[in-house]
Design a protein around this motif. Structure first.
Motif, PDB file in Angstrom:
ATOM      1  N   TRP A 149       0.775  -1.234   0.000  1.00 15.43           N
ATOM      2  CA  TRP A 149       0.000   0.000   0.000  1.00 15.43           C
ATOM      3  C   TRP A 149       0.813   1.294   0.000  1.00 15.43           C
ATOM      4  N   PRO A 150       2.056   1.362   0.533  1.00 10.44           N
ATOM      5  CA  PRO A 150       2.771   2.648   0.548  1.00 10.44           C
ATOM      6  C   PRO A 150       2.922   3.315  -0.826  1.00 10.44           C
ATOM      7  N   PRO A 151       3.279   2.599  -1.908  1.00 13.51           N
ATOM      8  CA  PRO A 151       3.333   3.283  -3.205  1.00 13.51           C
ATOM      9  C   PRO A 151       1.993   3.858  -3.637  1.00 13.51           C
ATOM     10  N   VAL A 152       0.897   3.193  -3.265  1.00 13.72           N
ATOM     11  CA  VAL A 152      -0.433   3.713  -3.591  1.00 13.72           C
ATOM     12  C   VAL A 152      -0.669   5.032  -2.866  1.00 13.72           C
ATOM     13  N   GLU A 186     -15.031  14.935  -6.511  1.00  8.57           N
ATOM     14  CA  GLU A 186     -14.353  15.894  -7.375  1.00  8.57           C
ATOM     15  C   GLU A 186     -12.924  15.480  -7.723  1.00  8.57           C
ATOM     16  N   ILE A 187     -12.138  15.168  -6.682  1.00  2.54           N
ATOM     17  CA  ILE A 187     -10.712  14.909  -6.925  1.00  2.54           C
ATOM     18  C   ILE A 187     -10.427  13.455  -7.255  1.00  2.54           C
ATOM     19  N   LEU A 188     -10.978  12.528  -6.467  1.00  3.90           N
ATOM     20  CA  LEU A 188     -10.662  11.115  -6.660  1.00  3.90           C
ATOM     21  C   LEU A 188     -11.001  10.604  -8.061  1.00  3.90           C
ATOM     22  N   PRO A 189     -12.174  10.922  -8.627  1.00 10.36           N
ATOM     23  CA  PRO A 189     -12.451  10.448  -9.997  1.00 10.36           C
ATOM     24  C   PRO A 189     -11.426  10.917 -11.018  1.00 10.36           C
ATOM     25  N   ASN A 190     -10.838  12.087 -10.801  1.00  7.66           N
ATOM     26  CA  ASN A 190      -9.827  12.601 -11.733  1.00  7.66           C
ATOM     27  C   ASN A 190      -8.435  12.060 -11.439  1.00  7.66           C
ATOM     28  N   SER A 191      -8.327  11.241 -10.390  1.00  2.33           N
ATOM     29  CA  SER A 191      -7.042  10.634 -10.039  1.00  2.33           C
ATOM     30  C   SER A 191      -7.006   9.138 -10.346  1.00  2.33           C
ATOM     31  N   LEU A 192      -8.083   8.615 -10.915  1.00  4.52           N
ATOM     32  CA  LEU A 192      -8.198   7.161 -11.075  1.00  4.52           C
ATOM     33  C   LEU A 192      -7.259   6.590 -12.131  1.00  4.52           C
ATOM     34  N   SER A 193      -6.916   7.368 -13.150  1.00  4.89           N
ATOM     35  CA  SER A 193      -6.104   6.830 -14.251  1.00  4.89           C
ATOM     36  C   SER A 193      -4.788   6.239 -13.771  1.00  4.89           C
ATOM     37  N   PRO A 194      -3.937   6.992 -13.074  1.00  2.57           N
ATOM     38  CA  PRO A 194      -2.681   6.390 -12.605  1.00  2.57           C
ATOM     39  C   PRO A 194      -2.892   5.301 -11.561  1.00  2.57           C
ATOM     40  N   ILE A 195      -3.973   5.403 -10.783  1.00  2.00           N
ATOM     41  CA  ILE A 195      -4.246   4.374  -9.779  1.00  2.00           C
ATOM     42  C   ILE A 195      -4.568   3.047 -10.456  1.00  2.00           C
ATOM     43  N   ILE A 196      -5.358   3.084 -11.523  1.00  2.00           N
ATOM     44  CA  ILE A 196      -5.711   1.863 -12.252  1.00  2.00           C
ATOM     45  C   ILE A 196      -4.473   1.212 -12.850  1.00  2.00           C
ATOM     46  N   LEU A 198      -1.357   1.565 -11.807  1.00  2.00           N
ATOM     47  CA  LEU A 198      -0.550   1.024 -10.712  1.00  2.00           C
ATOM     48  C   LEU A 198      -1.139  -0.275 -10.182  1.00  2.00           C
ATOM     49  N   ALA A 199      -2.469  -0.347 -10.095  1.00  2.00           N
ATOM     50  CA  ALA A 199      -3.118  -1.551  -9.577  1.00  2.00           C
ATOM     51  C   ALA A 199      -2.804  -2.762 -10.451  1.00  2.00           C
ATOM     52  N   SER A 200      -2.798  -2.581 -11.771  1.00  2.00           N
ATOM     53  CA  SER A 200      -2.506  -3.704 -12.662  1.00  2.00           C
ATOM     54  C   SER A 200      -1.083  -4.211 -12.453  1.00  2.00           C
ATOM     55  N   LEU A 201      -0.153  -3.299 -12.205  1.00  2.00           N
ATOM     56  CA  LEU A 201       1.228  -3.704 -11.943  1.00  2.00           C
ATOM     57  C   LEU A 201       1.372  -4.314 -10.554  1.00  2.00           C
ATOM     58  N   MET A 202       0.556  -3.856  -9.606  1.00  2.00           N
ATOM     59  CA  MET A 202       0.600  -4.416  -8.258  1.00  2.00           C
ATOM     60  C   MET A 202       0.150  -5.866  -8.239  1.00  2.00           C
ATOM     61  N   VAL A 203      -0.810  -6.214  -9.081  1.00  2.00           N
ATOM     62  CA  VAL A 203      -1.264  -7.601  -9.162  1.00  2.00           C
ATOM     63  C   VAL A 203      -0.104  -8.499  -9.605  1.00  2.00           C
ATOM     64  N   ALA A 204       0.649  -8.029 -10.607  1.00  2.00           N
ATOM     65  CA  ALA A 204       1.798  -8.802 -11.081  1.00  2.00           C
ATOM     66  C   ALA A 204       2.842  -8.958  -9.982  1.00  2.00           C
ATOM     67  N   THR A 205       3.110  -7.880  -9.250  1.00  2.00           N
ATOM     68  CA  THR A 205       4.072  -7.945  -8.151  1.00  2.00           C
ATOM     69  C   THR A 205       3.594  -8.892  -7.050  1.00  2.00           C
ATOM     70  N   ALA A 206       2.298  -8.875  -6.772  1.00  2.00           N
ATOM     71  CA  ALA A 206       1.741  -9.751  -5.739  1.00  2.00           C
ATOM     72  C   ALA A 206       1.896 -11.218  -6.124  1.00  2.00           C
ATOM     73  N   ILE A 207       1.728 -11.540  -7.398  1.00  2.00           N
ATOM     74  CA  ILE A 207       1.917 -12.918  -7.856  1.00  2.00           C
ATOM     75  C   ILE A 207       3.357 -13.363  -7.605  1.00  2.00           C
ATOM     76  N   ASN A 266      -1.890   2.546 -19.395  1.00  2.00           N
ATOM     77  CA  ASN A 266      -1.169   3.802 -19.237  1.00  2.00           C
ATOM     78  C   ASN A 266      -1.263   4.649 -20.508  1.00  2.00           C
ATOM     79  N   ASP A 267      -1.129   4.011 -21.667  1.00  2.00           N
ATOM     80  CA  ASP A 267      -1.256   4.739 -22.931  1.00  2.00           C
ATOM     81  C   ASP A 267      -2.667   5.276 -23.128  1.00  2.00           C
ATOM     82  N   ALA A 268      -3.671   4.471 -22.732  1.00  5.28           N
ATOM     83  CA  ALA A 268      -5.062   4.861 -22.956  1.00  5.28           C
ATOM     84  C   ALA A 268      -5.534   5.926 -21.974  1.00  5.28           C
ATOM     85  N   LEU A 269      -5.019   5.874 -20.744  1.00  2.00           N
ATOM     86  CA  LEU A 269      -5.510   6.777 -19.708  1.00  2.00           C
ATOM     87  C   LEU A 269      -4.678   8.033 -19.552  1.00  2.00           C
ATOM     88  N   ASN A 270      -3.466   8.039 -20.102  1.00  2.00           N
ATOM     89  CA  ASN A 270      -2.596   9.202 -19.993  1.00  2.00           C
ATOM     90  C   ASN A 270      -2.964  10.209 -21.070  1.00  2.00           C
TER      91      ASN A 270
END
Length: 279
Positions: A149-152, A186-196, A198-207, A266-270
């Motif tokens: 969770w710290p990187p998140v 207001e803020i969280l919905p506009n912050s979801l792109s990098p969070i999503i 990061l989450a996909s990469l976190m799943v790989a790290t967790a495996i 990342n390409d689609a959301l950036n």
């Protein structure tokens, strides 16, 4: 819809997505479709792959069906990685959001608390936590979540620091909206792109973390996983190399698929990358 369209045009990302969907189907339906069991001794040990039509991937050191172990291991590896990622997001997002939105002493306290978990390497801390609470699927999932969770939190904090002074946020404050509504609506919905992403990469790290813990003998002894399969066969790698190779390939393919999907997201959301592509 534009994001889905952009992602669908990325062939590499779609390959990763297709592989991930296939793995999820194997995890959900495999144990019901395939009649084998990963624990039962079904034949003599060390049958090579494709030698016996009843056991396509051969048998392990105890004569157990390797294909059955691979199928059941898919369920455990994906379940632990997804659940631990969700828990890490549930911890990291609120802490990062409050730190970035309020700033000041709130930011200082929450970030110092975050740094406590970052002073120890993630894998070493996960080993200590699992060893303390005894190896089980619950302790492994919890340990991976606590080191993830710290990187998140830091990512979300940075996004909130960037967005909290935007005009639409200031307008919401002038309209008398509560801090809770401003953060969530207001803020969280506009912050979801990098969070999503990061989450996909976190799943790989967790495996990888779950497999590493199981390889070291810190996996749940009652549950079959890819790391357990590699760890249990490492002593016979010269005699039966495929017992380590097959689950190793499964881990590598899964992690690669998640990374490809993460890069595509990342390409689609950036918006900057999207703007360059359109121009």
């Amino acid at each position: 819809m534009n994001i889905i369209k952009t992602l669908s045009q990325n062939k590499v990302a779609m390959v990763g997505f297709a592989v991930l969907v296939m793995l999820i189907l194997v995890a959900v339906l495999g144990p019901y479709v395939y009649e084998g069991t990963p624990w039962k001794m079904v034949q003599r040990p060390f049958i090579p792959p494709f030698e016996n039509s009843s056991y396509l991937l051969g048998t392990d050191i105890l004569g157990r069906d390797v294909l059955a172990g691979l199928i059941y291991g898919t369920r455990i590896s994906l379940l632990v990685s997804f659940v631990s990622t969700v828990i890490a997001l549930l911890i990291g997002i609120p802490l990062g959001a409050y730190a970035g939105y309020f700033g000041g002493w709130v930011d200082e306290v929450l970030m110092r608390f975050t740094e406590i978990f970052q002073t120890v390497p993630s894998f070493a801390l996960a080993i200590v936590l699992v060893a303390i609470f005894e190896p089980s699927v619950y302790s492994i999932t919890g340990a991976i979540a606590l080191v993830s969770w710290p990187p998140v939190a830091r990512l979300v904090r940075g996004e909130f620091l960037r967005l909290r002074n935007q005009e639409y946020v200031l307008a919401a404050k002038l309209n008398g909206q509560s801090n809770r509504n401003i953060i969530l609506k207001e803020i969280l919905p506009n912050s979801l792109s990098p969070i999503i992403v990061l989450a996909s990469l976190m799943v790989a790290t967790a495996i990888l973390l779950e497999s590493s813990l199981a390889f070291l003998g810190l996996g749940d002894p009652e549950i079959m996983s890819w790391g357990y399969m590699i760890g249990s066969s490492r002593t016979v790698i010269r005699q039966a190399w495929w017992l380590s190779f097959i689950p190793g390939v499964a881990i590598a393919v899964t992690v690669l698929a998640l990374n490809l999907l993460g890069e595509g997201l990342n390409d689609a959301l950036n918006p900057k990358l999207s703007g360059k592509r359109e121009s």
